[in-house]
Enzyme design. Structure first.
Site, PDB file in Angstrom:
ATOM      1  CG  ASP A  67      75.307 -43.602  77.379  1.00 10.23           C
ATOM      2  OD1 ASP A  67      76.263 -42.913  76.965  1.00 10.23           O
ATOM      3  OD2 ASP A  67      74.191 -43.122  77.634  1.00 10.23           O
ATOM      4  CG  ASN A 136      62.774 -40.277  77.517  1.00  6.13           C
ATOM      5  OD1 ASN A 136      63.808 -39.860  78.020  1.00  6.13           O
ATOM      6  ND2 ASN A 136      62.721 -41.399  76.825  1.00  6.13           N
ATOM      7  CG  HIS A 138      67.091 -40.762  78.389  1.00  2.42           C
ATOM      8  ND1 HIS A 138      66.854 -41.104  77.079  1.00  2.42           N
ATOM      9  CD2 HIS A 138      67.994 -39.759  78.323  1.00  2.42           C
ATOM     10  CE1 HIS A 138      67.577 -40.359  76.284  1.00  2.42           C
ATOM     11  NE2 HIS A 138      68.273 -39.537  77.008  1.00  2.42           N
ATOM     12  CD  GLU A 143      65.321 -44.393  76.544  1.00  6.53           C
ATOM     13  OE1 GLU A 143      64.875 -43.381  77.118  1.00  6.53           O
ATOM     14  OE2 GLU A 143      65.817 -44.344  75.390  1.00  6.53           O
TER      15      GLU A 143
HETATM   16  P1  PGA Z   1      71.472 -34.224  74.554  1.00  4.74           P
HETATM   17  O1  PGA Z   1      71.054 -35.578  75.212  1.00  4.74           O
HETATM   18  O2  PGA Z   1      72.569 -33.677  75.402  1.00  4.74           O
HETATM   19  O3  PGA Z   1      71.953 -34.578  73.171  1.00  4.74           O
HETATM   20  O4  PGA Z   1      70.270 -33.361  74.551  1.00  4.74           O
HETATM   21  C1  PGA Z   1      70.954 -35.643  76.611  1.00  4.74           C
HETATM   22  C2  PGA Z   1      70.471 -37.010  76.962  1.00  4.74           C
HETATM   23  O5  PGA Z   1      69.755 -37.621  76.148  1.00  4.74           O
HETATM   24  O6  PGA Z   1      70.805 -37.492  78.053  1.00  4.74           O
END
Ligand code: PGA
Length: 245
Positions: A67, A136, A138, A143
């Site tokens: 992304d 959450n 994702h 999302e």
């Molecule tokens: P993070 O994010 O590695 O910064 O915890 C993971 C994600 O949101 O997929």
């Protein structure tokens, strides 16, 4: 899904790097799917150390990142292109022309989504996709509520995601509110998936992934439909979970 429990973040990073290195050595032209965020940073550091020490080569490797923020160019320090150059690509012998990330400043974002999806397909798909998980649930920037059939698309970021990612910006107002992300069906097309999970703040998400239903309200649950998923999680994230997988 296979779950490998490790002691802490450092061990998760070392173990993930070993896993990736083994795959790169077996298949020097491997197509790697890469992730950004705090979770894979230690893994990338270990890959760099191995490259410097043992000379593992990435010259023939092609990468596809999950992304990118909409509105940020690759020169912006908060863009995922900048992150990948800074955290990995600048320190290994990869050909930057073979590193692919959706453009955050495309003139036509629908067109960019099609281009990216087709680019992955034209390369025969991703062989090994590295994933983190949001609190959450994702994956990528998909999302809760995202269709499992989604391909590369534009998303409005959840407030919780904006808040979680604000730590990388000087002010929360600077966090972009939209992103372009591989879709869930794009991710599921990867031949193999390596999910990294570390820390207390991911405990509930991991529990739900391992014990909950497969449901679009929790995007990561779709991974249960994939035949070849390995999870490397540290003790704090696993806690005393009852694992049903
Ligand atoms: P993070 O994010 O590695 O910064 O915890 C993971 C994600 O949101 O997929």
């Amino acid at each position: 899904m296979r779950v490998i429990e490790v002691k802490d973040y450092q061990q998760m990073s070392n173990r993930a790097a070993e896993y990736i290195i083994q795959k790169v050595v077996q298949n020097p032209s491997i197509k790697l799917g890469l992730a950004t965020g705090g979770t894979p940073m230690g893994t990338y550091k270990s890959l760099i150390e191995d490259h410097q020490k043992n000379g593992t080569s990435y010259q023939k490797v092609t990468t596809f990142n999950l992304d990118e923020y909409i509105g940020l160019s690759g020169n912006n320090k908060n863009s995922y292109r900048y992150f990948m150059n800074d955290q990995l690509f600048n320190h290994i012998d990869i050909n930057k022309a073979k590193t692919n990330i959706p453009s955050g400043i495309a003139a036509d974002f629908q067109e960019e989504c099609h281009r990216y999806e087709n680019l992955i397909a034209r390369h025969g798909g991703v062989d090994l996709q590295i994933l983190g998980i949001g609190a959450n649930g994702h994956i990528g920037f998909n999302e809760p509520g995202t269709s499992f059939r989604s391909t590369t698309h534009i998303v409005n970021l959840a407030d919780s995601t904006i808040q979680a990612n604000a730590r990388f910006f000087s002010r929360i107002e600077e966090v972009p509110t939209q992103a372009i992300t591989m879709g869930i069906s794009t991710i599921l097309k990867s031949k193999e998936i390596l999910l990294l999970v570390s820390g207390e703040q991911k405990k509930d998400a991991l529990f739900r992934l391992l014990n909950g239903e497969i449901n679009e309200s929790f995007p990561a649950s779709v991974l249960k439909n994939h035949p070849y998923v390995t999870i490397i999680a540290d003790k704090v994230a696993i806690a005393d979970l009852k694992v049903n997988c």
